[in-house]
Design a protein around this motif. Structure first.
Motif, short mmCIF file in Angstrom:
data_model
loop_
_atom_site.label_atom_id
_atom_site.label_comp_id
_atom_site.label_asym_id
_atom_site.label_seq_id
_atom_site.Cartn_x
_atom_site.Cartn_y
_atom_site.Cartn_z
N VAL A 20 0.84 -1.20 0.00
CA VAL A 20 0.00 0.00 0.00
C VAL A 20 0.87 1.25 0.00
CG1 VAL A 20 -1.69 1.35 1.31
CG2 VAL A 20 -1.91 -1.14 1.17
N GLU A 22 0.81 5.01 0.94
CA GLU A 22 0.08 5.97 1.77
C GLU A 22 0.34 7.38 1.25
OE1 GLU A 22 -1.80 8.01 3.77
OE2 GLU A 22 -1.65 6.57 5.43
N VAL A 46 2.04 -1.20 -6.85
CA VAL A 46 1.36 -1.43 -5.58
C VAL A 46 -0.03 -1.99 -5.82
CG1 VAL A 46 2.64 0.49 -4.54
CG2 VAL A 46 0.30 0.86 -5.36
N GLN A 47 -0.58 -2.60 -4.78
CA GLN A 47 -1.95 -3.11 -4.87
C GLN A 47 -2.97 -2.12 -4.30
OE1 GLN A 47 0.66 -5.36 -3.62
NE2 GLN A 47 0.79 -5.76 -5.81
N GLY A 48 -2.53 -1.23 -3.42
CA GLY A 48 -3.47 -0.32 -2.78
C GLY A 48 -2.90 1.08 -2.61
N LEU A 49 -3.81 2.05 -2.51
CA LEU A 49 -3.44 3.42 -2.18
C LEU A 49 -4.36 3.90 -1.07
CD1 LEU A 49 -2.15 6.30 -4.08
CD2 LEU A 49 -4.40 6.70 -3.06
N LYS A 50 -3.77 4.52 -0.04
CA LYS A 50 -4.54 4.91 1.13
C LYS A 50 -4.51 6.42 1.33
CE LYS A 50 -3.26 4.53 5.45
NZ LYS A 50 -3.76 5.81 6.03
N CYS A 103 -8.09 5.32 -8.96
CA CYS A 103 -7.51 4.06 -8.49
C CYS A 103 -8.22 2.87 -9.14
CB CYS A 103 -7.62 3.97 -6.97
SG CYS A 103 -6.46 5.02 -6.07
N LYS A 132 -8.68 1.51 7.47
CA LYS A 132 -7.43 1.48 8.24
C LYS A 132 -7.62 2.33 9.50
CE LYS A 132 -3.06 1.56 9.46
NZ LYS A 132 -2.08 2.49 8.90
N SER A 216 3.40 -1.39 9.08
CA SER A 216 3.28 0.01 8.67
C SER A 216 4.65 0.62 8.93
CB SER A 216 2.19 0.73 9.47
OG SER A 216 2.11 2.08 9.08
N PHE A 235 0.96 -7.81 4.49
CA PHE A 235 0.45 -6.47 4.18
C PHE A 235 1.53 -5.47 4.58
CE2 PHE A 235 -1.93 -2.61 4.66
CZ PHE A 235 -3.14 -2.74 3.98
N GLU A 237 2.66 -1.28 4.36
CA GLU A 237 2.25 0.08 4.05
C GLU A 237 3.44 1.02 4.19
OE1 GLU A 237 -1.51 2.14 5.75
OE2 GLU A 237 0.13 2.69 7.10
#
Length: 350
Positions: A20, A22, A46-50, A103, A132, A216, A235, A237
């Protein structure tokens, strides 16, 4: 410990770690820059953006003195009041939808950290796939209860929390309806140092709470994150920016695109390397067995000659008898003429 599905991704030890980016306040109050960050994150793999969902007013009071002012000279944010810092760092709520949409177009998961109940209601209107909880909010049980009641996966940073506090948090989330929890080892210093990260806690968290675990990571570089994969992190971040030189509230401890791309690649390699408990030659190694040492005749011999340390050696390749028989063979006789370079076999011994 069951796998957790977030949109099209499955999070479990059987899959590469979910990475992720961030964004935090690194958009520097520009929506165009925020969308560029999304695109750079997706390109990095990446798989995610937060995001983070709050306003200065939902975080603190507009007071410019006392405990509401950051006096610590070592802080990245020294000289600001909390209120002014959050004014600089917050992501305008009207930006969330275009960021989420971008996204989705790029195939990565968009989600956010809510900091109060109103943020949860807002994120629900955007159909966020997961939530989150930040380290500083991991003891805010009313907030935990609100988020957990959505029934969506909940990722919780564990910075500063004791085992007792985490137990209370996890119990609260589960009792409020959350079945999918990921706990992230986190050190709440900015930046954090590897020496203060203690990632051996990761498997302990997994076993203690029977949850997926991760990191994280506020350290610089990728070493700590990659190492966490070997300890079971599913996971990871990391804060992300286009260029640290552009500044921003979190820029000093954020990854740049080429660094994030390296993290994605190396964390996947670390995961691939785990494999299973294995001894002996793998299928891929079997063709290399011939390059082990073995016992060879190294001089021309006639029938009846005695094997000695001069005419018998342990060399590569591995077509002769194993080196463990060397001492046993010294003093034996050959039963036929043998040319130099012949691998020794039992059939040649008298």
């Amino acid at each position: 410990m069951k796998p957790i599905t977030i949109e099209n991704y499955q999070i479990s030890p059987n899959h590469p770690p979910f990475i992720v980016a961030e964004m935090s306040g690194n958009h520097n109050q520009s929506l165009d820059r925020a969308l560029q960050i999304v695109e750079a994150a997706a390109k990095a793999g990446v798989q995610g953006l937060k995001l983070q969902t709050y306003t200065a007013g939902t975080m603190t009071l507009d007071i410019d003195e006392g405990e509401f002012f950051i006096n610590d000279p070592n802080s990245l944010w020294a000289g600001n009041s909390l209120y002014k810092l959050y004014q600089q760092a917050y992501t305008p709520w009207e930006w969330h939808e275009p960021i989420f949409n971008r996204c989705r177009e790029l195939g990565i998961v968009a989600f956010s950290t809510p900091f109060d109940e109103s943020a949860v209601d807002f994120l629900e209107s955007l159909n966020t796939p997961c939530y989150k909880i930040a380290s500083f909010e991991n003891t805010d049980l009313p907030l935990i209860r609100k988020v957990a009641s959505t029934g969506k996966p909940l990722i919780i940073s564990t910075g500063m929390a004791s085992i007792a506090e985490l137990d209370e948090t996890v119990r609260t989330a589960r009792s409020a309806g959350c079945e999918d929890i990921i706990l992230l080892k986190c050190t709440s210093t900015y930046p954090a140092t590897p020496e203060n990260t203690n990632i051996l806690t990761i498997p302990h968290l997994r076993d203690l709470f029977d949850v997926q675990v991760g990191l994280s990571d506020h350290t610089m570089g990728i070493g700590v994150s990659v190492a966490s994969v070997a300890l079971g992190a599913t996971f990871i971040e990391k804060h992300f920016t286009l260029d640290r030189a552009d500044g921003g509230v979190d820029a000093d401890f954020s990854m740049q695109p080429e660094e994030m791309q390296q993290l994605v690649m190396e964390s996947k390699r670390a995961w691939q390397s785990l494999g299973k408990i294995s001894y002996g030659a793998t299928e891929a190694e079997k063709k290399s067995l011939v390059y082990r040492r073995s016992i060879y005749i190294v001089e021309d011999l006639e029938k009846g000659d005695i094997l000695t340390s001069e005419n018998l050696r342990r060399i590569r390749p591995g077509y002769g008898l194993a080196p463990k028989y060397y001492d046993l063979l010294l003093g034996k006789k050959v039963n036929q003429a043998v040319k130099k370079g012949t691998p020794l076999t039992w059939e040649l011994i008298e």
